[in-house]
Write a protein that holds these residues in place. Structure first.
Motif, PDB file in Angstrom:
ATOM      1  N   SER A 436       0.826  -1.212   0.000  1.00 47.54           N
ATOM      2  CA  SER A 436       0.000   0.000   0.000  1.00 47.54           C
ATOM      3  C   SER A 436       0.854   1.254   0.000  1.00 47.54           C
ATOM      4  O   SER A 436       2.032   1.235   0.347  1.00 47.54           O
ATOM      5  CB  SER A 436      -0.928   0.019   1.216  1.00 47.54           C
ATOM      6  OG  SER A 436      -0.278   0.569   2.337  1.00 47.54           O
ATOM      7  N   ILE A 450      -5.628  -0.879  -5.392  1.00 46.14           N
ATOM      8  CA  ILE A 450      -5.454  -1.431  -4.049  1.00 46.14           C
ATOM      9  C   ILE A 450      -5.382  -0.316  -3.012  1.00 46.14           C
ATOM     10  O   ILE A 450      -5.933  -0.439  -1.917  1.00 46.14           O
ATOM     11  CB  ILE A 450      -4.197  -2.330  -4.002  1.00 46.14           C
ATOM     12  CG1 ILE A 450      -4.449  -3.597  -4.816  1.00 46.14           C
ATOM     13  CG2 ILE A 450      -3.826  -2.679  -2.561  1.00 46.14           C
ATOM     14  CD1 ILE A 450      -3.277  -4.531  -4.889  1.00 46.14           C
ATOM     15  N   ILE A 473      -8.934  -7.342  -1.317  1.00 41.13           N
ATOM     16  CA  ILE A 473      -7.559  -6.950  -1.637  1.00 41.13           C
ATOM     17  C   ILE A 473      -6.686  -8.182  -1.865  1.00 41.13           C
ATOM     18  O   ILE A 473      -5.905  -8.242  -2.822  1.00 41.13           O
ATOM     19  CB  ILE A 473      -6.975  -6.069  -0.517  1.00 41.13           C
ATOM     20  CG1 ILE A 473      -7.766  -4.762  -0.398  1.00 41.13           C
ATOM     21  CG2 ILE A 473      -5.500  -5.750  -0.802  1.00 41.13           C
ATOM     22  CD1 ILE A 473      -7.339  -3.892   0.765  1.00 41.13           C
ATOM     23  N   LEU A 477      -4.582  -9.119  -5.290  1.00 45.76           N
ATOM     24  CA  LEU A 477      -3.152  -9.422  -5.306  1.00 45.76           C
ATOM     25  C   LEU A 477      -2.896 -10.795  -5.923  1.00 45.76           C
ATOM     26  O   LEU A 477      -1.945 -10.987  -6.685  1.00 45.76           O
ATOM     27  CB  LEU A 477      -2.596  -9.377  -3.879  1.00 45.76           C
ATOM     28  CG  LEU A 477      -2.513  -8.009  -3.210  1.00 45.76           C
ATOM     29  CD1 LEU A 477      -2.216  -8.155  -1.727  1.00 45.76           C
ATOM     30  CD2 LEU A 477      -1.440  -7.147  -3.887  1.00 45.76           C
TER      31      LEU A 477
END
Length: 523
Positions: A436, A450, A473, A477
Motif C-alpha cells: 500500500s 489497491i 484486496i 493481489l
C-alpha cells in the motif's frame, strides 16, 4: 553449552549450580546493532528492553507480560488507554516506569530518524500521560491492530526518561536502562551482544543462567561449526544443514506458533503515479512474465529442501487464517493458478515477447539473509535455477539488509528478492507494509486500485466489512500475480541437549526468537 568462569581446579570442584553459566545463541546478522531501537528495522529488540504489551509463550496471544497490566479501547478503536504496572522498574537505579517514560519513548521512536517498519501508525498518535501510571493513545482513525504494534512486531520499546535527562543518547548507547529480565552489558560490533540475567527481577521472573551471549553470524557453515565444536548452545541453522546436526546428536526446538510467512517479491511494482516517477522497462511489469515466474517455481521441491516439509501452504503473502480477510477459495485454487508448469511458463514468456520486447530482460535476484530466516540465500539460489530453466535471464546480487533498505527508501530497488512477514501481521498491517501507499517508498506494490480499497479498510470499524475488504484486496493481489508466495513457517533453532533442555517461545517477533529467559539449561 555451559561456559565456566574462573576455570581453575578449585572452580571445577565447586557444585555446578554455584558456577556462572553462559548461554550462547547464534543468529543471523541484523541490519543495525544499535541499542537505540528506533534506529533498527525492529528485527531485534534487546532482551533487556520491554514494550507495553507481551505475547503468551504458548499461544502467542497478547498478554500483560509487558509493562502494562491492562488496557481498554473505545467503541470506534480510536483511543487506547494503558495502565502501567506500579512495580515495573528500570535497571541501573533509574527508578520506576511512569507514563512520562512512555511519552518520552514515543517521541524518540517517531522522530525523523526512525527506521522502524510500521512506525507510521504510532506517528499518528497523540500520546497523553493521564497520570503516573496511565497513558492514552488517541488517533484520528481506527487502530484495530494497535496491540500487535506494541507486542509482536514491536514499534515501541520503553526507555528511561530520567536516564536521558541525565546522560542523553550517550547513556542509551553505552548502558541503556531496561525493564526486562536482562541487563545490557555491551556490544562487539559485527560480533554480537552480551546480557546479564537479573536474578531478583521486579516481575519475579528470571532466567536459570547468568549470561546471555547473542552472536550474529551470517555464514551457515560457520554457525554449524560453532554448534559442532560446542562454541554455541543455540543456533538458528539453515534447514538444509539441520540433518547433519541431528546426526551428531543435536536437537531442534520450534516455536509454538507460526512465526513467519515467506515469499519472493517483485521490487518496484509501482503503477500509481501519485507515488512519484514510475519505473520503466521492468520485465515483471508485464503480468504474463509475473505469472510465468510463478509457474516456473517448483514449490513442492523448494519447500521440502528449505523446510523439510514442516510448513503450511501460502496462497497470498500477508493473508493468514487467524486474521480477517482469509479467503479459503484462494487456497483451493492455488495449484490450478500457480502450480509448477514450466511449459506454460515458457508459453507466457513467448506471449510477452520475452526477452526481445524488453530493453533489459535480466532479472536481478538479491542474495541476502535475515535473522530468523537463514534459508533466504538458498531461496534465491533455487529461484534462479528455476527461472533460468524456462529461459529467464538472471543475475545474482549479494546485498546486506542496510543496503537493501537504503535502496528501497530511494525507490531504487528493481529486483526480485525473498521477504518475510514476521511475525505474521494482521491483514491491515501486512497489506500496509508491503502492498500500500502508506509504506511508500518501501512498499513492493503501489497500485491505485489497491490503495483505494486499503483506505476503506483502514477507516472501517465493522468487523464484517473489514473482513470483506481485506478479502477483496487479497483476491486482487492473487489474481494479479503481484508476488510469489511460498510458505507459512515456524521458527526453529538447533540446540545442544547437553546444555539446553527446552525453550518455549511463540515465534511472535520478527526474528522469531523471544522469551530468552525461558531458555532452560540442562542439569
Amino acid at each position: 553449552m555451559r561456559h565456566l568462569t574462573g576455570a581453575t581446579a578449585l572452580a571445577a570442584m565447586l557444585p555446578l549450580a554455584a558456577m556462572a553459566q553462559e548461554v550462547t545463541v547464534v543468529m543471523d546478522p541484523i541490519a543495525s546493532e544499535s541499542t537505540l531501537y528506533w534506529e533498527t528495522e525492529g528485527a531485534f529488540m534487546l532482551p533487556s528492553l520491554q514494550g507495553l504489551v507481551g505475547n503468551n509463550p504458548e499461544t502467542g496471544k497478547f498478554d500483560n507480560s509487558g509493562l502494562a497490566s491492562s488496557w481498554e479501547t473505545n467503541d470506534d478503536l480510536t483511543s487506547w488507554t494503558f495502565t502501567l504496572k506500579p512495580e515495573a522498574t528500570f535497571s541501573g537505579g533509574w527508578g520506576k516506569v511512569t507514563a512520562a517514560d512512555v511519552v518520552h519513548s514515543v517521541n524518540l521512536h517517531t522522530g525523523d530518524d526512525s527506521r522502524l517498519s510500521g512506525i507510521a501508525n504510532l506517528r499518528a498518535a497523540t500520546v497523553t500521560a493521564v497520570d503516573d501510571h496511565t497513558v492514552r493513545f488517541d488517533f484520528d482513525s481506527p487502530q484495530a491492530d494497535f496491540l500487535f504494534l506494541l507486542a509482536g512486531r514491536g514499534v515501541l520499546a520503553i526507555y528511561s526518561k530520567a536516564q536521558f535527562d541525565a546522560e542523553g543518547l550517550g547513556g542509551y548507547k553505552t548502558a541503556p536502562a531496561g525493564t526486562g529480565p536482562f541487563v545490557y552489558d555491551g556490544t562487539e560490533l559485527g560480533q554480537g551482544m552480551t546480557f546479564s540475567a537479573v536474578k531478583d527481577h521486579w516481575s519475579g521472573i528470571s532466567a536459570d543462567y547468568d549470561t546471555l551471549s547473542i552472536r550474529f553470524v551470517g555464514e551457515a557453515a560457520t554457525k554449524l561449526a560453532m554448534l559442532l565444536s560446542n562454541e554455541a548452545d543455540v543456533v538458528s541453522l539453515p534447514r538444509e544443514l539441520q540433518p547433519q546436526a541431528l546426526d551428531e546428536g543435536f536437537e531442534i526446538i520450534r516455536s509454538t506458533q507460526g512465526a513467519s510467512q515467506t515469499a519472493l517479491v517483485f521490487g518496484a511494482l509501482y503503477t500509481d503515479p501519485e507515488g512519484g516517477e514510475l519505473p520503466q522497462g521492468l520485465p515483471w511489469a508485464d503480468v504474463r512474465v509475473r505469472e510465468a515466474m510463478n509457474r516456473a517455481l517448483d514449490r513442492e521441491q523448494m519447500l521440502e529442501a528449505l523446510y523439510s516439509g514442516r510448513t503450511e501452504a501460502l496462497p497470498v503473502f500477508t493473508m493468514d487464517e487467524q486474521y480477517e480477510g482469509y479467503t479459503p477459495e484462494l487456497s483451493a485454487q492455488f495449484d490450478q493458478d500457480y502450480g509448477y508448469d514450466p511449459e506454460r511458463a515458457m508459453e507466457l514468456l513467448a506471449e510477452a515477447g520475452y526477452p526481445e520486447a524488453f530493453d533489459n530482460p535480466v532479472i536481478p535476484i538479491i542474495l541476502t539473509s535475515l535473522p530468523g530466516n537463514p534459508e533466504f540465500p538458498l531461496i534465491s539460489e533455487m529461484a534462479q535455477a528455476f527461472f533460468e530453466s524456462v529461459g529467464l535471464q538472471t543475475e545474482m546480487r549479494e546485498m546486506d539488509g542496510a543496503s537493501i533498505l537504503a535502496a528501497r527508501r530511494a525507490r531504487n530497488a528493481p529486483w526480485v528478492m525473498p521477504v518475510r512477514n514476521a511475525p505474521i501481521r494482521p491483514a491491515q498491517l501486512g497489506l500496509q507494509v508491503y502492498f500500500s501507499k502508506v509504506n511508500r517508498p518501501t512498499a513492493y506494490v503501489d497500485s491505485p486500485e489497491i490503495n483505494a480499497m486499503f483506505d476503506q479498510l483502514a477507516a472501517a470499524t465493522d468487523m464484517d466489512e473489514r473482513d470483506a475488504l481485506a478479502s477483496d484486496i487479497f483476491t486482487m493481489l492473487y489474481q494479479d500475480y503481484s508476488h510469489m508466495p511460498l510458505a507459512k513457517i515456524f521458527a526453529e533453532v538447533t540446540v545442544d541437549p547437553d546444555s539446553i533442555e527446552s525453550w518455549t517461545f511463540p515465534g511472535s517477533t520478527s526474528s522469531g526468537l523471544s522469551h530468552y529467559h525461558l531458555i532452560k539449561t540442562a542439569d
